[in-house]
Write a protein that holds these residues in place. Structure first.
Motif, PDB file in Angstrom:
ATOM      1  N   ILE A 260      63.193  31.482  38.948  1.00 13.00           N
ATOM      2  CA  ILE A 260      62.207  32.316  38.239  1.00 13.00           C
ATOM      3  C   ILE A 260      61.382  33.102  39.260  1.00 13.00           C
ATOM      4  O   ILE A 260      60.839  32.530  40.209  1.00 13.00           O
ATOM      5  N   ASP A 261      61.296  34.388  39.019  1.00 14.60           N
ATOM      6  CA  ASP A 261      60.548  35.263  39.902  1.00 14.60           C
ATOM      7  C   ASP A 261      59.053  35.169  39.582  1.00 14.60           C
ATOM      8  O   ASP A 261      58.676  34.936  38.435  1.00 14.60           O
ATOM      9  N   LEU A 262      58.226  35.384  40.623  1.00 21.49           N
ATOM     10  CA  LEU A 262      56.766  35.351  40.391  1.00 21.49           C
ATOM     11  C   LEU A 262      56.345  36.403  39.356  1.00 21.49           C
ATOM     12  O   LEU A 262      55.464  36.164  38.535  1.00 21.49           O
ATOM     13  N   ILE A 263      57.014  37.545  39.428  1.00 25.97           N
ATOM     14  CA  ILE A 263      56.651  38.638  38.503  1.00 25.97           C
ATOM     15  C   ILE A 263      56.903  38.206  37.052  1.00 25.97           C
ATOM     16  O   ILE A 263      56.125  38.521  36.141  1.00 25.97           O
ATOM     17  N   GLU A 264      57.972  37.453  36.885  1.00 26.92           N
ATOM     18  CA  GLU A 264      58.298  36.974  35.538  1.00 26.92           C
ATOM     19  C   GLU A 264      57.180  36.067  34.997  1.00 26.92           C
ATOM     20  O   GLU A 264      56.755  36.186  33.853  1.00 26.92           O
ATOM     21  N   ILE A 265      56.726  35.151  35.871  1.00 28.35           N
ATOM     22  CA  ILE A 265      55.636  34.251  35.448  1.00 28.35           C
ATOM     23  C   ILE A 265      54.370  35.058  35.205  1.00 28.35           C
ATOM     24  O   ILE A 265      53.633  34.824  34.243  1.00 28.35           O
ATOM     25  N   SER A 266      54.150  36.030  36.066  1.00 30.92           N
ATOM     26  CA  SER A 266      52.961  36.861  35.946  1.00 30.92           C
ATOM     27  C   SER A 266      52.946  37.571  34.585  1.00 30.92           C
ATOM     28  O   SER A 266      51.927  37.617  33.900  1.00 30.92           O
TER      29      SER A 266
ATOM     30  N   LEU B 208      47.201  36.263  42.462  1.00 32.97           N
ATOM     31  CA  LEU B 208      46.603  34.955  42.187  1.00 32.97           C
ATOM     32  C   LEU B 208      47.672  33.859  42.250  1.00 32.97           C
ATOM     33  O   LEU B 208      47.454  32.795  42.847  1.00 32.97           O
ATOM     34  N   LEU B 209      48.838  34.157  41.684  1.00 34.27           N
ATOM     35  CA  LEU B 209      49.930  33.177  41.697  1.00 34.27           C
ATOM     36  C   LEU B 209      50.349  32.887  43.140  1.00 34.27           C
ATOM     37  O   LEU B 209      50.592  31.734  43.508  1.00 34.27           O
ATOM     38  N   LYS B 210      50.410  33.950  43.948  1.00 36.95           N
ATOM     39  CA  LYS B 210      50.780  33.782  45.355  1.00 36.95           C
ATOM     40  C   LYS B 210      49.750  32.901  46.064  1.00 36.95           C
ATOM     41  O   LYS B 210      50.096  32.009  46.834  1.00 36.95           O
ATOM     42  N   ALA B 211      48.480  33.197  45.811  1.00 33.94           N
ATOM     43  CA  ALA B 211      47.402  32.434  46.455  1.00 33.94           C
ATOM     44  C   ALA B 211      47.492  30.952  46.079  1.00 33.94           C
ATOM     45  O   ALA B 211      47.291  30.064  46.912  1.00 33.94           O
ATOM     46  N   LEU B 212      47.829  30.699  44.810  1.00 36.36           N
ATOM     47  CA  LEU B 212      47.977  29.306  44.363  1.00 36.36           C
ATOM     48  C   LEU B 212      49.127  28.627  45.113  1.00 36.36           C
ATOM     49  O   LEU B 212      48.992  27.509  45.593  1.00 36.36           O
TER      50      LEU B 212
ATOM     51  N   ALA C  51      40.831  32.209  48.186  1.00 35.35           N
ATOM     52  CA  ALA C  51      41.115  33.382  47.338  1.00 35.35           C
ATOM     53  C   ALA C  51      41.143  33.023  45.851  1.00 35.35           C
ATOM     54  O   ALA C  51      41.324  33.896  45.010  1.00 35.35           O
ATOM     55  N   LEU C  52      40.945  31.761  45.559  1.00 39.34           N
ATOM     56  CA  LEU C  52      41.041  31.339  44.157  1.00 39.34           C
ATOM     57  C   LEU C  52      39.697  31.450  43.446  1.00 39.34           C
ATOM     58  O   LEU C  52      38.649  31.348  44.080  1.00 39.34           O
ATOM     59  N   PRO C  53      39.723  31.635  42.124  1.00 36.47           N
ATOM     60  CA  PRO C  53      38.449  31.668  41.381  1.00 36.47           C
ATOM     61  C   PRO C  53      37.867  30.255  41.248  1.00 36.47           C
ATOM     62  O   PRO C  53      38.375  29.317  41.851  1.00 36.47           O
TER      63      PRO C  53
END
Lengths: 194, 312
Positions: free
Chosen positions: A128-134, A143-147, A154-156
């Motif tokens: 699964i690609d990050l873009i797909e999850i995004s 944000l997903l990358k930072a996680l 960089a997280l809230p």
């Protein structure tokens, strides 16, 4: 892989030729749950739809899922040996008919603690690609990358990304409670050290 | 079974059935007819819910002066029995027949009814079949170009729907092969199914195809257009929405027929309110989610498309 086999697997999983990995996975989980038994949709036909036939459908589903994910992986990472890809994404370790959405699926079996890199590994094994999850979760890829990279600064606020973690876990078919506990444990440790 | 395949149709016939009562077939028929009319099509709705006809109530029409009773008992022409609605291009043939039960309709009457339905000078005929799987109901379903099944997410509704679909397919098989001179073969084999190792209708079709290559060719061509459109009404959750996709999967694997999951309509008290107020839903509650969902379903049925489902 022959075209006719690919078509057959797509028919088994009831997905179109352009289905994403996410579609394939969702369809597989839905059908495994349906034919795993106990569904109100199947119940009225029990006499005419014998157990043997249901089990055969479950076996076909396993094959189709593994093969289509393998195909997808080979398309996106052509250098990777096919056998390895299949092994990495293999599913259905238990007998057919087991719980469909058993959290902590086989592609996460090597992971003991769900750190950011562990989540990335599970995601990559699923293809699964990050873009797909995004797109699916309506979250920024940054944000997903930072996680995944555990760039905690960089997280809230914890309360916000805790919800995101639950959604990501569900998306990767993982136990949300375990993912949140592991990840927050690491986050809090970092916070304390600061 | 009435053979009507040779009669040229004026408009496209949609029939709404499903086996169980109370799933919202009349609501769906009235809403679909209204939506088709809003799209500019000339539409007639026919209430074939014999014994429980109430389609007129969905349009705020009181006790109708004209009904199918006149067709069956006085020999009136079907086209003379239409009753107007708020929309000039939408009319209704009410089914308020007091003295005729579905099983009392004679073969000749049925054939006359089908011929006249097919000759109605409109672009769409939408038929509300009512509950049950009586032979007359199934035959009416089978004359439709779009066979639509409305269910609700309950086990009894699903069970009745299977019964309805299985009986429809069985009747289709029998009538198709009868037209080709194999009058008794389907019933004969089905009655001895245990000795042939036949468990269900898919097995029966496969057996017929494997045993008689000529029949195989006939069935391949005649069943190619046998498609059932599924609508799930009164959904309350994503699980309910997914039910349509699951039913499609099971019917396809179980009967080997094409199923199109046309869409779902959420549960909403506003539907109940509209029915109670006797107001046409698609004219008075256009901004609701239900109305939008009906619009989507009508478009999907018209174009042979399916709804996309979460996680489907």
């Amino acid at each position: 892989m022959k075209d006719e086999d690919i078509k057959r697997w797509q028919m088994t999983l009831e997905v179109g030729p352009n289905a994403s990995v996410h579609d394939i996975k969702n369809s597989y989980l839905r059908l495994r749950k349906l034919y795993g038994g106990g569904s109100i949709v199947l119940e009225p036909l029990e006499d005419e739809f014998p157990e043997k036939r249901r089990m055969k459908i479950l076996v076909d589903l396993e094959e189709a899922y593994t093969r289509l994910l393998e195909l997808h992986r080979n398309r996106t990472s052509p250098g990777r040996p096919a056998g390895e890809a299949a092994e990495a994404m293999a599913v259905g370790e238990g007998p057919p008919g087991g719980p469909a959405t058993e959290p902590g699926a086989p592609y996460a079996i090597e992971e003991t603690v769900f750190s950011g890199p562990a989540l990335r590994r599970v995601r990559e094994r699923l293809g699964i690609d990050l873009i797909e999850i995004s797109k699916q979760l309506k979250l920024r890829t940054e944000l997903l990358k930072a996680l995944e990279e555990e760039r905690f600064e960089a997280l809230p606020e914890e309360i916000y990304f805790k919800t995101h973690l639950k959604s990501i876990a569900a998306c990767l078919d993982l136990k949300p409670g375990k993912v949140v506990e592991d990840y927050l444990g690491r986050f809090r440790e970092w916070k304390r050290a600061r | 079974m009435a053979n009507t395949s040779h009669i040229a149709k004026e408009g496209e016939i949609w029939a709404v059935g499903g086996g169980k009562g109370g799933t919202g077939k009349s609501f769906f028929t009235s809403s679909t007819g209204t939506q088709l009319a809003k799209k500019g099509r000339r539409v007639v709705l026919v209430d074939m819910d014999i014994g429980g006809a109430n389609l007129h109530s969905f349009f705020g029409i009181g006790r109708p002066q004209k009904s199918l009773t006149s067709f069956f008992e006085a020999g009136s022409k079907l086209s003379d029995l239409t009753v107007g609605t708020e929309l000039p291009n939408l009319s209704l043939i009410t089914g308020d027949i007091h003295s005729i039960a579905s099983d009392n309709i004679k073969f000749g009457q049925k054939l006359r009814l089908f011929r006249q339905i097919m000759k109605l000078n409109v672009q769409n005929v939408v038929i509300d079949l009512g509950a049950g799987s009586h032979a007359n109901t199934l035959d009416t379903f089978l004359i439709a170009d779009k066979m639509i099944v409305v269910i609700v997410p309950e086990v009894i509704a699903i069970e009745n729907m299977y019964h309805f679909v299985k009986n429809t397919l069985f009747r289709k098989l029998k009538s198709t092969l009868k037209d080709y001179g194999f009058k008794e073969i389907v019933q004969h084999i089905w009655d001895r199914r245990q000795s042939y190792g036949i468990k269900n209708l898919k097995d029966l079709i496969e057996y017929l195809k494997a045993s008689f290559s000529y029949i195989g060719t006939i069935l391949d061509s005649e069943l190619a257009n046998f498609k059932i459109h599924i609508v799930v009404n009164m959904v309350r959750s994503n699980q309910d929405i997914l039910l349509g996709a699951s039913i499609k999967s099971v019917l396809n694997k179980f009967l080997g027929i094409s199923i199109l999951y046309s869409g779902y309509i959420e549960y909403n008290d506003v539907v109940w309110k509209a029915v109670r107020e006797r107001k046409p839903f698609m004219l008075n509650y256009t901004a609701t989610g239900c109305a939008k969902q009906v619009e989507t379903i009508v478009d999907n049925i018209m174009h042979g498309r399916e709804v996309s489902v979460p996680g489907g």
